[in-house]
Design a protein around this motif. Sequence first.
Motif, PDB file in Angstrom:
ATOM      1  N   ARG A   5      -8.542  -0.743   3.684  1.00 28.26           N
ATOM      2  CA  ARG A   5      -7.196  -0.600   4.405  1.00 28.26           C
ATOM      3  C   ARG A   5      -6.168  -1.594   3.500  1.00 28.26           C
ATOM      4  N   ASN A   6      -6.698  -2.568   2.762  1.00 34.66           N
ATOM      5  CA  ASN A   6      -6.073  -3.638   2.077  1.00 34.66           C
ATOM      6  C   ASN A   6      -5.737  -3.388   0.590  1.00 34.66           C
TER       7      ASN A   6
ATOM      8  N   THR B  40       0.853  -1.368  -0.133  1.00 35.41           N
ATOM      9  CA  THR B  40      -0.057   0.224  -0.057  1.00 35.41           C
ATOM     10  C   THR B  40       0.943   1.108  -0.039  1.00 35.41           C
TER      11      THR B  40
ATOM     12  N   ALA C  72      -6.354   3.552   7.647  1.00 43.18           N
ATOM     13  CA  ALA C  72      -7.559   4.560   7.165  1.00 43.18           C
ATOM     14  C   ALA C  72      -8.882   4.249   8.007  1.00 43.18           C
TER      15      ALA C  72
ATOM     16  N   SER D  47      -2.149   4.283   5.636  1.00 44.93           N
ATOM     17  CA  SER D  47      -3.043   3.850   4.440  1.00 44.93           C
ATOM     18  C   SER D  47      -3.750   2.422   5.245  1.00 44.93           C
ATOM     19  N   LEU D  48      -2.961   1.773   6.021  1.00 42.50           N
ATOM     20  CA  LEU D  48      -3.247   0.486   6.872  1.00 42.50           C
ATOM     21  C   LEU D  48      -4.478   0.920   7.927  1.00 42.50           C
TER      22      LEU D  48
ATOM     23  N   GLU E 135     -12.336   3.292   7.678  1.00 42.34           N
ATOM     24  CA  GLU E 135     -13.080   2.668   6.903  1.00 42.34           C
ATOM     25  C   GLU E 135     -14.497   2.783   6.851  1.00 42.34           C
TER      26      GLU E 135
END
Length: 462
Positions: free
Chosen positions: A365-366, A342, A350, A347-348, A352
């Motif tokens: 996230r993925n 990512t 974030a 980003s991991l 959702e």
Amino acid sequence: MIGSQGPALSRRALIGTGLGAGAAALTAAGSGTARAAEAAGADPLAQRRAYSFLAAAMDAYPDHGTIRLAQSYTDQAGLFSTAFTYDNALAVLAHLASRTANGRSRATALGDALLHAQDHDPVYDDGRLRQAYNVGPYTFYDGSPQPDGFVRADGTANVGSQFGFTGTAVGDMAWAGIALSALARRTGERRFLTGAVRIGEWIERVGRTDEPLGGYKFGVNGADEKLPFTSTEHNTDLVGLFGQLARLTGDRGWLERRARAEAFVENMWEPAGGFFYTGTNDGVTINKSPIPEDTQTWTHLALNSPTYNRSLDWVATELAVLDTPDRPNSTVPAGQSYEGVTFSSASLLANEDAPIAEGQPRPDRNGVWFEGTAHLALALRHRHASRDEARARRLLASVERAQDLLGGGQTIGGEALAERAGVVSASSPLDTGFGFGYYPYRHTGATAWYLLAAARANPLGA
């Protein structure tokens, strides 16, 4: 999706602060495709399809002149005919990596378009390029027409003012200079070296700083105001550009400038974690988060130093993702999955439950960032430690599978694209953590980086 709600911001958003580092583990795809890729390497057919997409992006507006740049994203991204300078520099490098006459011809045409933009800016005559340009007509969201191609009737370059892409970032300039330097080497044409030197001189005048952390600043905004940020990524780009200018010109002054940029990059190294920080907002304090992917892989390609090559292992472990249809907010179709990396540690983590930006979807996230996945594949091939080639081939197989299966039915300039040609920027919507996102739209930059990785072509090496 972006669609009629408005565009995402450029990848070169301003450096900010954000969330702490996340963690993930590089997961083998476990598929026959991935296992076969470990044995066979990059797929020649996939590469041909990727080049056909770059050609379509470049040839999308035949009625608007022969001097042209390539549209960066498919129409569905909502950026209309925007051509980012960074993406076009990558397209030049990818075409040169093909080692074909057609590739050299296309690279030369794109290089000449960058020179036209440099020589025919509507305001400035100082060697700068803008963040992006329009390359074909469209009607903007507010109903106002944009009728021109890349070259306006008065000969000036059609700057991307509708989206505010009027500033000049040092990193974008550096990549354009790297592309022009590569053309100078390959063609022997003096005009390309002259353009690259003008870029380097602009960066030296505008970007150089004597702040405690040193290096070169971010650039200027659309009002020509200097920005206070200093980016590890940008200074890494300058290590590549200034080193290449030193070799091409024989002027040792470029080596001093290279050393200044390299010193800033080294100041961003975190030895305890084995990674580079993103930069600084004020020239004094290091930004500790988010931690982006490209400051890890590009530093290896530019510095080629065993002192810092642990950064690739950090990316492969801490930014690894596996996108599957059962992930929250994933847009991956049933029966498919994609591995890669990512954009950043943020980003991991974030949110959702909230959209990436107004009018845009919620993030996964993925979600796999395919451009960054290609960065890592190329850097692993360049490092060539034990298992690096196998890991790189597995990542390239994931990118090739995405080209085969994602982004169908998309268009450029209103014209349908060939299916299975062009790499989408992300497997699902992802939040970079820097104020913008990436989405499953076919992308010139991601496609070019795939081709560079497939060809083992390091654009940052001196």
